[in-house]
Design a protein around this motif. Structure first.
Motif, PDB file in Angstrom:
ATOM      1  N   ARG A  54      -0.283  -0.416  -1.330  1.00 45.92           N
ATOM      2  CA  ARG A  54      -0.701  -1.558  -2.148  1.00 45.92           C
ATOM      3  C   ARG A  54       0.146  -2.796  -1.867  1.00 45.92           C
ATOM      4  O   ARG A  54      -0.287  -3.920  -2.114  1.00 45.92           O
ATOM      5  CB  ARG A  54      -0.606  -1.195  -3.630  1.00 45.92           C
ATOM      6  N   GLN A  55       1.331  -2.586  -1.323  1.00 43.17           N
ATOM      7  CA  GLN A  55       2.204  -3.708  -1.005  1.00 43.17           C
ATOM      8  C   GLN A  55       1.973  -4.249   0.407  1.00 43.17           C
ATOM      9  O   GLN A  55       2.634  -5.206   0.818  1.00 43.17           O
ATOM     10  CB  GLN A  55       3.671  -3.284  -1.133  1.00 43.17           C
ATOM     11  N   LEU A  56       1.060  -3.626   1.149  1.00 43.11           N
ATOM     12  CA  LEU A  56       0.854  -3.984   2.550  1.00 43.11           C
ATOM     13  C   LEU A  56      -0.581  -4.460   2.799  1.00 43.11           C
ATOM     14  O   LEU A  56      -1.509  -4.060   2.082  1.00 43.11           O
ATOM     15  CB  LEU A  56       1.131  -2.777   3.453  1.00 43.11           C
ATOM     16  N   PRO A  57      -0.791  -5.255   3.854  1.00 41.58           N
ATOM     17  CA  PRO A  57      -2.168  -5.571   4.275  1.00 41.58           C
ATOM     18  C   PRO A  57      -2.891  -4.292   4.682  1.00 41.58           C
ATOM     19  O   PRO A  57      -2.279  -3.355   5.221  1.00 41.58           O
ATOM     20  CB  PRO A  57      -1.964  -6.495   5.478  1.00 41.58           C
ATOM     21  N   GLN A  58      -4.189  -4.254   4.471  1.00 42.86           N
ATOM     22  CA  GLN A  58      -4.947  -3.028   4.697  1.00 42.86           C
ATOM     23  C   GLN A  58      -4.882  -2.562   6.151  1.00 42.86           C
ATOM     24  O   GLN A  58      -4.950  -1.366   6.429  1.00 42.86           O
ATOM     25  CB  GLN A  58      -6.405  -3.215   4.261  1.00 42.86           C
ATOM     26  N   GLN A  59      -4.731  -3.488   7.090  1.00 44.42           N
ATOM     27  CA  GLN A  59      -4.704  -3.081   8.495  1.00 44.42           C
ATOM     28  C   GLN A  59      -3.437  -2.281   8.838  1.00 44.42           C
ATOM     29  O   GLN A  59      -3.376  -1.650   9.899  1.00 44.42           O
ATOM     30  CB  GLN A  59      -4.818  -4.303   9.424  1.00 44.42           C
ATOM     31  N   LEU A  60      -2.447  -2.282   7.934  1.00 40.92           N
ATOM     32  CA  LEU A  60      -1.218  -1.523   8.178  1.00 40.92           C
ATOM     33  C   LEU A  60      -1.201  -0.177   7.461  1.00 40.92           C
ATOM     34  O   LEU A  60      -0.262   0.596   7.613  1.00 40.92           O
ATOM     35  CB  LEU A  60       0.005  -2.344   7.739  1.00 40.92           C
ATOM     36  N   TRP A  61      -2.241   0.099   6.692  1.00 38.92           N
ATOM     37  CA  TRP A  61      -2.252   1.332   5.914  1.00 38.92           C
ATOM     38  C   TRP A  61      -2.216   2.578   6.791  1.00 38.92           C
ATOM     39  O   TRP A  61      -1.474   3.521   6.506  1.00 38.92           O
ATOM     40  CB  TRP A  61      -3.508   1.386   5.031  1.00 38.92           C
ATOM     41  N   ALA A  62      -3.021   2.605   7.826  1.00 37.39           N
ATOM     42  CA  ALA A  62      -3.136   3.825   8.633  1.00 37.39           C
ATOM     43  C   ALA A  62      -1.781   4.251   9.183  1.00 37.39           C
ATOM     44  O   ALA A  62      -1.391   5.428   9.093  1.00 37.39           O
ATOM     45  CB  ALA A  62      -4.125   3.599   9.778  1.00 37.39           C
ATOM     46  N   GLU A  63      -1.039   3.297   9.724  1.00 37.71           N
ATOM     47  CA  GLU A  63       0.282   3.612  10.271  1.00 37.71           C
ATOM     48  C   GLU A  63       1.221   4.114   9.179  1.00 37.71           C
ATOM     49  O   GLU A  63       1.968   5.082   9.378  1.00 37.71           O
ATOM     50  CB  GLU A  63       0.867   2.366  10.932  1.00 37.71           C
ATOM     51  N   GLN A  64       1.170   3.483   8.012  1.00 38.60           N
ATOM     52  CA  GLN A  64       2.039   3.862   6.909  1.00 38.60           C
ATOM     53  C   GLN A  64       1.689   5.258   6.396  1.00 38.60           C
ATOM     54  O   GLN A  64       2.571   6.072   6.112  1.00 38.60           O
ATOM     55  CB  GLN A  64       1.906   2.843   5.784  1.00 38.60           C
ATOM     56  N   ILE A  65       0.397   5.544   6.275  1.00 40.09           N
ATOM     57  CA  ILE A  65      -0.045   6.853   5.773  1.00 40.09           C
ATOM     58  C   ILE A  65       0.359   7.957   6.744  1.00 40.09           C
ATOM     59  O   ILE A  65       0.868   9.012   6.338  1.00 40.09           O
ATOM     60  CB  ILE A  65      -1.572   6.855   5.546  1.00 40.09           C
ATOM     61  N   GLU A  66       0.171   7.732   8.039  1.00 44.57           N
ATOM     62  CA  GLU A  66       0.544   8.754   9.024  1.00 44.57           C
ATOM     63  C   GLU A  66       2.044   9.033   8.985  1.00 44.57           C
ATOM     64  O   GLU A  66       2.473  10.191   8.987  1.00 44.57           O
ATOM     65  CB  GLU A  66       0.134   8.321  10.435  1.00 44.57           C
ATOM     66  N   ALA A  67       2.852   7.959   8.942  1.00 43.46           N
ATOM     67  CA  ALA A  67       4.300   8.142   8.919  1.00 43.46           C
ATOM     68  C   ALA A  67       4.732   8.905   7.669  1.00 43.46           C
ATOM     69  O   ALA A  67       5.609   9.777   7.732  1.00 43.46           O
ATOM     70  CB  ALA A  67       5.001   6.779   8.981  1.00 43.46           C
ATOM     71  N   TRP A  68       4.114   8.595   6.537  1.00 42.02           N
ATOM     72  CA  TRP A  68       4.470   9.269   5.293  1.00 42.02           C
ATOM     73  C   TRP A  68       4.099  10.743   5.343  1.00 42.02           C
ATOM     74  O   TRP A  68       4.894  11.605   4.978  1.00 42.02           O
ATOM     75  CB  TRP A  68       3.778   8.577   4.120  1.00 42.02           C
ATOM     76  N   LEU A  69       2.887  11.053   5.813  1.00 46.86           N
ATOM     77  CA  LEU A  69       2.455  12.449   5.883  1.00 46.86           C
ATOM     78  C   LEU A  69       3.350  13.273   6.810  1.00 46.86           C
ATOM     79  O   LEU A  69       3.739  14.408   6.493  1.00 46.86           O
ATOM     80  CB  LEU A  69       1.004  12.529   6.362  1.00 46.86           C
ATOM     81  N   ARG A  70       3.693  12.719   7.956  1.00 50.08           N
ATOM     82  CA  ARG A  70       4.565  13.446   8.884  1.00 50.08           C
ATOM     83  C   ARG A  70       5.962  13.623   8.273  1.00 50.08           C
ATOM     84  O   ARG A  70       6.604  14.660   8.473  1.00 50.08           O
ATOM     85  CB  ARG A  70       4.628  12.723  10.222  1.00 50.08           C
ATOM     86  N   ALA A  71       6.412  12.620   7.524  1.00 49.18           N
ATOM     87  CA  ALA A  71       7.712  12.742   6.863  1.00 49.18           C
ATOM     88  C   ALA A  71       7.675  13.814   5.783  1.00 49.18           C
ATOM     89  O   ALA A  71       8.655  14.538   5.586  1.00 49.18           O
ATOM     90  CB  ALA A  71       8.117  11.395   6.271  1.00 49.18           C
TER      91      ALA A  71
END
Length: 298
Positions: free
Chosen positions: A59-76
């Motif tokens: 929610r704090q990021l532009p939508q085009q950056l969500w995919a990268e953020q979600i992948e990094a979080w899931l792998r973490a």
């Protein structure tokens, strides 16, 4: 776009993308959770993790950056599960929890995709939770804390365990001020939290001037000890902080009960403390401080 719509949009993105990166993971959009698995060979484990953290980050990021953020979080999160499994090999994780007093913002500056387990402590510090693993302290994240069941009511408090660990500290006089220190012990900084026992002067009169230059060192003097004592303390804090492997804070603070404010120090050599007017010496204040010192020595 409203917060509710934002949450729904992020949840849909997670539900669509997560199985592509991690086949077998299950996203429950109604419960706002994801089940992830890890393991080797026949030893397979899984955990259900809340999605609140990654939703808020997106929610704090532009939508085009969500995919990268979600992948990094899931792998973490998967990596956190592997760490949780490993930590059990060293014994009861609950009693190995410890807490360190660090400068405010330390976790935000140094953490990865998964947030640390921490407790804000005033405007200048934060208490970050760690787990003793072998000879090391490994920072505990919110996700791993949940996986390990450390949030249950009957689990010992990491703060209390730490305060018990440092309860034997005794101040050593040093050039007109006092020092609490123990080599290679990053838990000493928590003396600020246990000030009623380890810094009892903080709740008497005008309190203390205190510095935490290293995680293993706390230095302090009476807040109304005068300009020379304050300057010597500031010099010690600056020298001790410089090049220390366990740096905490180079600043000086006025601690009085539950109130802590930063005291300005000039960058001159030697440094000079800009004492608030309330701490400037007066005959009556000097006499009262002398009386308290005599009482503490008895």
């Amino acid at each position: 776009m409203t917060g509710t719509t934002n949450d729904s949009t992020v949840l849909k993105a997670i539900a669509d993308l997560a199985p592509m990166w991690m086949p077998g993971c299950v996203v429950d959009t109604a419960e706002r959770t994801v089940e992830v698995g890890w393991g080797r060979g026949s030893l397979q484990m899984s955990a259900v993790v809340g999605l609140g953290e990654i939703i808020e980050r997106c929610r704090q990021l532009p939508q085009q950056l969500w995919a990268e953020q979600i992948e990094a979080w899931l792998r973490a999160v998967v990596a956190e599960g592997e760490l949780a499994t490993e930590e059990h090999r060293f014994g009861d994780v609950a009693v190995r929890q410890r807490a360190m007093l660090l400068q405010r913002g330390w976790s935000a500056r140094t953490s990865g995709p998964v947030a640390d387990a921490l407790i804000p402590f005033g405007d200048h510090f934060e208490v970050v939770v760690f787990v003793g693993t072998g000879a090391d302290f490994r920072r505990l994240t919110v996700v791993r804390r949940s996986m390990l069941g450390l949030g249950d009511p009957d689990v010992p408090s990491p703060v209390q365990l730490t305060l018990e660990h440092i309860s034997d500290l005794r101040p050593v006089e040093h050039d007109g001020f006092s020092v609490l220190a123990r080599d290679d012990d990053p838990l000493v900084s928590m003396a600020i939290v246990d000030r009623e026992k380890l810094l009892p002067q903080a709740s008497i009169g005008l309190g203390v001037l205190v510095g935490v230059p290293r995680l293993s060192t706390v230095a302090f003097c009476a807040a109304d000890a005068g300009q020379q004592a304050a300057d010597r303390l500031a010099q010690y804090v600056a020298d001790t902080y410089r090049d220390a492997p366990d740096q905490c804070s180079p600043d000086l603070y006025w601690l009085q009960g539950d109130r802590m404010v930063q005291v300005p120090v000039t960058l001159a050599k030697p440094p000079a403390v800009m004492l608030p007017a309330a701490l400037l010496p007066s005959p009556r204040r000097t006499w009262v401080r002398h009386l308290w010192q005599q009482l503490f020595r008895r």
